[in-house]
Design a protein around this motif. Structure first.
Motif, PDB file in Angstrom:
ATOM      1  N   ASP A 108      57.231 -36.714  25.872  1.00  0.00           N
ATOM      2  CA  ASP A 108      56.790 -35.538  25.137  1.00  0.00           C
ATOM      3  C   ASP A 108      57.025 -35.886  23.673  1.00  0.00           C
ATOM      4  OD1 ASP A 108      56.571 -33.148  23.744  1.00  0.00           O
ATOM      5  OD2 ASP A 108      57.461 -31.963  25.357  1.00  0.00           O
ATOM      6  N   HIS A 109      55.938 -36.051  22.931  1.00  0.00           N
ATOM      7  CA  HIS A 109      56.035 -36.458  21.531  1.00  0.00           C
ATOM      8  C   HIS A 109      56.046 -35.272  20.570  1.00  0.00           C
ATOM      9  CE1 HIS A 109      55.734 -40.650  22.527  1.00  0.00           C
ATOM     10  NE2 HIS A 109      54.545 -40.508  23.098  1.00  0.00           N
ATOM     11  N   GLY A 110      56.166 -34.057  21.127  1.00  0.00           N
ATOM     12  CA  GLY A 110      56.144 -32.871  20.269  1.00  0.00           C
ATOM     13  C   GLY A 110      54.722 -32.450  19.958  1.00  0.00           C
ATOM     14  N   VAL A 111      53.921 -33.379  19.458  1.00  0.00           N
ATOM     15  CA  VAL A 111      52.515 -33.112  19.159  1.00  0.00           C
ATOM     16  C   VAL A 111      51.624 -33.341  20.372  1.00  0.00           C
ATOM     17  CG1 VAL A 111      52.774 -33.672  16.711  1.00  0.00           C
ATOM     18  CG2 VAL A 111      52.101 -35.472  18.322  1.00  0.00           C
ATOM     19  N   SER A 112      52.143 -34.092  21.351  1.00  0.00           N
ATOM     20  CA  SER A 112      51.358 -34.457  22.528  1.00  0.00           C
ATOM     21  C   SER A 112      52.279 -34.761  23.704  1.00  0.00           C
ATOM     22  CB  SER A 112      50.489 -35.691  22.230  1.00  0.00           C
ATOM     23  OG  SER A 112      51.318 -36.808  21.963  1.00  0.00           O
ATOM     24  N   GLU A 113      51.659 -34.846  24.885  1.00  0.00           N
ATOM     25  CA  GLU A 113      52.350 -35.279  26.097  1.00  0.00           C
ATOM     26  C   GLU A 113      51.604 -36.510  26.599  1.00  0.00           C
ATOM     27  OE1 GLU A 113      54.028 -31.304  28.163  1.00  0.00           O
ATOM     28  OE2 GLU A 113      51.839 -31.485  28.160  1.00  0.00           O
ATOM     29  N   ALA A 114      52.349 -37.595  26.902  1.00  0.00           N
ATOM     30  CA  ALA A 114      51.702 -38.871  27.199  1.00  0.00           C
ATOM     31  C   ALA A 114      52.337 -39.572  28.388  1.00  0.00           C
ATOM     32  CB  ALA A 114      51.777 -39.773  25.974  1.00  0.00           C
ATOM     33  N   ILE A 115      51.488 -40.298  29.117  1.00  0.00           N
ATOM     34  CA  ILE A 115      51.913 -41.111  30.260  1.00  0.00           C
ATOM     35  C   ILE A 115      51.331 -42.504  30.043  1.00  0.00           C
ATOM     36  CG2 ILE A 115      51.853 -41.360  32.771  1.00  0.00           C
ATOM     37  CD1 ILE A 115      51.142 -38.218  32.645  1.00  0.00           C
ATOM     38  N   TYR A 116      52.131 -43.528  30.359  1.00  0.00           N
ATOM     39  CA  TYR A 116      51.753 -44.915  30.085  1.00  0.00           C
ATOM     40  C   TYR A 116      51.772 -45.753  31.358  1.00  0.00           C
ATOM     41  CZ  TYR A 116      52.949 -43.271  25.430  1.00  0.00           C
ATOM     42  OH  TYR A 116      53.015 -42.545  24.276  1.00  0.00           O
ATOM     43  N   PHE A 117      50.783 -46.653  31.477  1.00  0.00           N
ATOM     44  CA  PHE A 117      50.693 -47.589  32.598  1.00  0.00           C
ATOM     45  C   PHE A 117      49.710 -48.693  32.208  1.00  0.00           C
ATOM     46  CE2 PHE A 117      47.979 -43.919  33.224  1.00  0.00           C
ATOM     47  CZ  PHE A 117      46.733 -44.450  33.500  1.00  0.00           C
ATOM     48  N   ASN A 118      49.501 -49.656  33.091  1.00  0.00           N
ATOM     49  CA  ASN A 118      48.572 -50.754  32.831  1.00  0.00           C
ATOM     50  C   ASN A 118      47.411 -50.721  33.816  1.00  0.00           C
ATOM     51  OD1 ASN A 118      50.084 -51.834  30.734  1.00  0.00           O
ATOM     52  ND2 ASN A 118      51.262 -53.142  32.104  1.00  0.00           N
ATOM     53  N   ASP A 119      46.263 -51.222  33.359  1.00  0.00           N
ATOM     54  CA  ASP A 119      45.139 -51.401  34.279  1.00  0.00           C
ATOM     55  C   ASP A 119      45.364 -52.703  35.052  1.00  0.00           C
ATOM     56  OD1 ASP A 119      44.197 -53.598  32.768  1.00  0.00           O
ATOM     57  OD2 ASP A 119      42.381 -52.579  32.093  1.00  0.00           O
ATOM     58  N   PRO A 120      44.489 -53.049  35.999  1.00  0.00           N
ATOM     59  CA  PRO A 120      44.716 -54.254  36.804  1.00  0.00           C
ATOM     60  C   PRO A 120      44.747 -55.560  36.004  1.00  0.00           C
ATOM     61  CG  PRO A 120      43.127 -52.827  37.886  1.00  0.00           C
ATOM     62  CD  PRO A 120      43.373 -52.245  36.527  1.00  0.00           C
ATOM     63  N   ASP A 121      44.217 -55.567  34.786  1.00  0.00           N
ATOM     64  CA  ASP A 121      44.253 -56.766  33.949  1.00  0.00           C
ATOM     65  C   ASP A 121      45.420 -56.768  32.980  1.00  0.00           C
ATOM     66  OD1 ASP A 121      41.832 -58.500  34.530  1.00  0.00           O
ATOM     67  OD2 ASP A 121      40.937 -56.511  34.406  1.00  0.00           O
ATOM     68  N   GLY A 122      46.300 -55.786  33.083  1.00  0.00           N
ATOM     69  CA  GLY A 122      47.465 -55.722  32.207  1.00  0.00           C
ATOM     70  C   GLY A 122      47.205 -55.049  30.880  1.00  0.00           C
ATOM     71  N   ASN A 123      46.014 -54.460  30.698  1.00  0.00           N
ATOM     72  CA  ASN A 123      45.738 -53.708  29.473  1.00  0.00           C
ATOM     73  C   ASN A 123      46.515 -52.403  29.504  1.00  0.00           C
ATOM     74  OD1 ASN A 123      43.667 -55.438  28.287  1.00  0.00           O
ATOM     75  ND2 ASN A 123      42.400 -54.810  30.018  1.00  0.00           N
ATOM     76  N   GLY A 124      47.234 -52.110  28.440  1.00  0.00           N
ATOM     77  CA  GLY A 124      48.019 -50.885  28.372  1.00  0.00           C
ATOM     78  C   GLY A 124      47.128 -49.666  28.246  1.00  0.00           C
ATOM     79  N   ILE A 125      47.482 -48.619  28.968  1.00  0.00           N
ATOM     80  CA  ILE A 125      46.746 -47.356  28.941  1.00  0.00           C
ATOM     81  C   ILE A 125      47.719 -46.224  28.666  1.00  0.00           C
ATOM     82  CG2 ILE A 125      45.423 -45.698  30.323  1.00  0.00           C
ATOM     83  CD1 ILE A 125      44.302 -48.042  31.873  1.00  0.00           C
ATOM     84  N   GLN A 133      47.337 -27.845  16.981  1.00  0.00           N
ATOM     85  CA  GLN A 133      48.009 -28.245  15.737  1.00  0.00           C
ATOM     86  C   GLN A 133      49.011 -27.213  15.243  1.00  0.00           C
ATOM     87  OE1 GLN A 133      45.676 -29.798  12.529  1.00  0.00           O
ATOM     88  NE2 GLN A 133      44.546 -31.181  13.853  1.00  0.00           N
ATOM     89  N   HIS A 134      48.760 -25.928  15.492  1.00  0.00           N
ATOM     90  CA  HIS A 134      49.715 -24.925  15.017  1.00  0.00           C
ATOM     91  C   HIS A 134      51.058 -24.998  15.761  1.00  0.00           C
ATOM     92  CE1 HIS A 134      47.885 -22.664  18.408  1.00  0.00           C
ATOM     93  NE2 HIS A 134      49.080 -22.093  18.479  1.00  0.00           N
ATOM     94  N   GLU A 135      51.119 -25.736  16.890  1.00  0.00           N
ATOM     95  CA  GLU A 135      52.365 -25.906  17.641  1.00  0.00           C
ATOM     96  C   GLU A 135      53.104 -27.195  17.281  1.00  0.00           C
ATOM     97  OE1 GLU A 135      51.704 -25.634  21.870  1.00  0.00           O
ATOM     98  OE2 GLU A 135      50.656 -23.717  21.698  1.00  0.00           O
ATOM     99  N   TRP A 136      52.491 -28.047  16.466  1.00  0.00           N
ATOM    100  CA  TRP A 136      53.131 -29.314  16.145  1.00  0.00           C
ATOM    101  C   TRP A 136      54.409 -29.078  15.346  1.00  0.00           C
ATOM    102  CZ3 TRP A 136      48.630 -32.879  14.129  1.00  0.00           C
ATOM    103  CH2 TRP A 136      47.724 -33.097  15.173  1.00  0.00           C
ATOM    104  N   PRO A 137      55.507 -29.734  15.736  1.00  0.00           N
ATOM    105  CA  PRO A 137      56.750 -29.584  14.972  1.00  0.00           C
ATOM    106  C   PRO A 137      56.605 -30.263  13.607  1.00  0.00           C
ATOM    107  CG  PRO A 137      57.019 -31.195  16.747  1.00  0.00           C
ATOM    108  CD  PRO A 137      55.651 -30.612  16.892  1.00  0.00           C
TER     109      PRO A 137
END
Length: 161
Positions: A108-125, A133-137
């Motif tokens: 939880d980045h405050g401005v967004s919520e994010a999940i990270y993983f790789n595709d089958p070739d190792g490219n980061g997603i 924007q009015h909720e951004w800290p």
């Protein structure tokens, strides 16, 4: 005075080198939910959301049978896919989990919520949703104050349709 990019500029698409086109199409179509728009034989394919010409280009022009870049080398860190709301993010996250993809992080980045993983070739997603924007800290000076807090993935999944 340095050049300033127009505020309505956006990043239109990403083009990835992959080692196996069929495997990459299956991942981006069946797991991530993008639609195959155009295919150029066994060498390239273009996928998108909502019928756009392409958000993702996949090709094997220089990479057929190749391996992911070695750690410690330069290249793409990750590509980020912005979802319109929490439910859409949760639906894609559910599909990723159902496909057995290993999650490498979530925040939880405050401005967004994010999940990270790789595709089958190792490219980061990164799959994410922005908060309004009015909720951004913000700092007292008005500067955005991003964070790297724990994202409750179980709570997110309850919002998947």
């Amino acid at each position: 005075m340095p050049h300033t990019t127009h505020p309505q500029t956006s990043i239109g698409h990403v083009h990835l080198k992959v080692s196996d086109l069929e495997r990459a199409i299956a991942f981006y179509r069946d797991v991530m939910g993008f639609e195959l728009q155009v295919r150029y034989g066994a060498q390239a394919a273009f996928l998108s959301a909502g019928g756009y010409h392409h958000h993702i280009g996949l090709n094997t022009w220089e990479s057929r049978g190749g391996t992911p870049p070695a750690p410690g080398t330069t290249g793409l860190y990750h590509v980020a896919f912005l979802y319109p709301d929490r439910a859409a993010l949760a639906a894609t996250f559910r599909s990723v989990l159902d496909a057995g993809v290993e999650i490498s992080g979530a925040a939880d980045h405050g401005v967004s919520e994010a999940i990270y993983f790789n595709d089958p070739d190792g490219n980061g997603i990164e799959i994410y949703r922005d908060r309004p924007q009015h909720e951004w800290p913000r700092e007292p000076s008005g500067e955005i104050r991003m964070s790297n807090s724990r994202l409750d993935l179980d709570a997110l999944l309850t919002e998947a349709p």
